[in-house]
Design a protein around this motif. Structure first.
Motif, PDB file in Angstrom:
ATOM      1  N   TYR A  81       0.834  -1.204   0.000  1.00 30.68           N
ATOM      2  CA  TYR A  81       0.000   0.000   0.000  1.00 30.68           C
ATOM      3  C   TYR A  81       0.870   1.258   0.000  1.00 30.68           C
ATOM      4  N   GLN A 102      -8.599   9.347  -3.421  1.00 31.22           N
ATOM      5  CA  GLN A 102      -8.189   8.616  -2.223  1.00 31.22           C
ATOM      6  C   GLN A 102      -8.574   9.390  -0.967  1.00 31.22           C
ATOM      7  N   LEU A 108      -6.968  -0.773  -5.190  1.00 30.27           N
ATOM      8  CA  LEU A 108      -7.452  -0.915  -3.816  1.00 30.27           C
ATOM      9  C   LEU A 108      -8.280  -2.184  -3.641  1.00 30.27           C
ATOM     10  N   GLY A 149      -8.739  -3.306   0.021  1.00 32.18           N
ATOM     11  CA  GLY A 149      -9.107  -2.054   0.675  1.00 32.18           C
ATOM     12  C   GLY A 149     -10.536  -1.622   0.418  1.00 32.18           C
ATOM     13  N   ILE A 150     -11.110  -2.053  -0.707  1.00 32.18           N
ATOM     14  CA  ILE A 150     -12.499  -1.719  -1.016  1.00 32.18           C
ATOM     15  C   ILE A 150     -13.174  -2.928  -1.651  1.00 32.18           C
ATOM     16  N   VAL A 166     -15.611   1.022   1.377  1.00 29.63           N
ATOM     17  CA  VAL A 166     -14.336   0.790   2.056  1.00 29.63           C
ATOM     18  C   VAL A 166     -14.480  -0.372   3.032  1.00 29.63           C
ATOM     19  N   GLY A 188      -9.338  -1.564   4.471  1.00 31.20           N
ATOM     20  CA  GLY A 188      -9.165  -0.290   3.775  1.00 31.20           C
ATOM     21  C   GLY A 188      -9.125   0.885   4.739  1.00 31.20           C
TER      22      GLY A 188
END
Length: 364
Positions: free
Chosen positions: A101, A119, A165, A170-171, A184, A188
């Motif tokens: 990340y 973001q 992501l 993350g999502i 999210v 995330g």
């Protein structure tokens, strides 16, 4: 994280061949992608080819990350796993994810203002709230100076934000007509806010089935998964990964330095149900073939005269250089000691040709 691990395993075991343009050969791409864990549903451009390097976006992300972290190195024409890569796989998955990340944020997202703004928007979303990508695009468009950026913005967000992501967990997303809704995840939230990610206990066992399949949790300890990749081929990667033991996979393990005893001991030590008898018999049968055929780097000593050949064969000094006999006038000799043999033949007045004759060259 697990796909980066798989990428490094593949690089260590097979090497990754690249074209002169630094793109991975299509055949190798397919072999790698078959081993990756892929969500059942993915954004429309999840596997789109990145024109800059002609690699699928997600493979390009892993490749660039591994290069930047020096987890791979070039060996001749291949990319192979480096010592740093072997050390990296021993990290916890949470630390690995944070590394990936951080790399994405500093070296990919930071180069695109639209992705950085997106973001920031995603960062302030409540965890359970869904938002349309078109809505994020609309907010960012307010900062646009020209129309060109606005026209390509949605595709860029889908590619550089949603894809990456999603790939990092993350999502999550869902297709709504021509749009994509994103939400999210807990991971995330922790990534976006720099909070610690909970680690989990690695598992130390798998299941060897009578059909030669090995079922392993995605939480299998890295050192066990690393070894398993050497002796079994990964067929399906998911929460429960499926490996297959075969003659080819055992051959790969043997030529990588594992002995038959080490392979059997490893499987017996970590299989919850032991090794089915038929599987053990198969492994032993396959391993028994290993090394029954081999190539030797030797040279041919050829005599035109049978009488001279007989003298050489019976000579105590020269005879020790002869490894085998092909015909009464043709002998197999060591390449390593060929110069010593040539010098000895000269000293004993046999007057050999000074150069080595290649196959097909005529000698008058």
């Amino acid at each position: 994280v697990r796909d980066t691990f798989t990428f490094l395993c593949f690089a260590s075991q097979y090497g990754i061949r690249q074209t002169q343009q630094d793109s991975i050969y299509k055949h190798t791409q397919k072999r790698l992608l078959r081993r990756f864990e892929v969500p059942n549903d993915t954004p429309k451009v999840y596997d789109r080819i990145n024109p800059a390097v002609e690699n699928p976006d997600r493979l390009a992300l892993i490749l660039h990350f591994c290069r930047h972290q020096k987890l791979i190195r070039r060996q001749d024409s291949d990319l192979v796993c480096s010592e740093a890569g072997k050390e990296w796989i021993q990290k916890t998955d949470s630390d690995k994810l944070l590394d990936i990340y951080t790399y994405w944020l500093e070296h990919s997202a930071s180069k695109d203002p639209s992705v950085l703004i997106a973001q920031s928007i995603v960062r302030i979303l409540p965890q359970e709230q869904w938002v349309l990508l078109a809505s994020i695009q609309e907010q960012i468009s307010k900062f646009a100076v020209g129309t060109t950026w606005t026209q390509t913005l949605y595709s860029q967000l889908e590619r550089s934000l949603v894809n990456h992501l999603t790939y990092m967990g993350g999502i999550t997303f869902a297709h709504l007509g021509d749009d994509v809704a994103i939400r999210v995840t807990d991971i995330g939230q922790r990534l976006l806010y720099g909070e610690p990610i909970e680690s989990y206990e690695f598992e130390a066992s798998f299941i060897v089935q009578p059909n030669h399949e090995v079922l392993a949790s995605s939480y299998l300890a890295p050192e066990l998964r690393w070894k398993l990749n050497y002796i079994a081929e990964l067929h399906q990667a998911d929460q429960m990964s499926t490996y297959k033991l075969s003659a080819e996979s055992i051959y790969n393990g043997l030529r990588s330095g594992f002995s038959l005893d080490e392979i059997l001991l490893f499987l017996k030590a970590h299989s919850k149900t032991g090794i089915p008898q038929n599987v053990e018999v198969s492994i032993k049968d396959w391993a028994e073939r290993y090394g029954q055929i081999y190539l030797m780097d030797v040279m041919l000593l050829r005599c035109k005269n049978a009488h001279i050949a007989q003298e050489i064969r019976t000579s105590k000094q020269i005879g020790k250089y002869i490894l085998g006999e092909i015909s009464p006038t043709d002998f197999v000799v060591s390449r390593q000691h060929s110069q010593e043999l040539l010098t000895l033949l000269e000293k004993q007045n046999y007057m050999p040709l000074p150069e080595i004759i290649t196959l097909g060259t005529s000698i008058s």
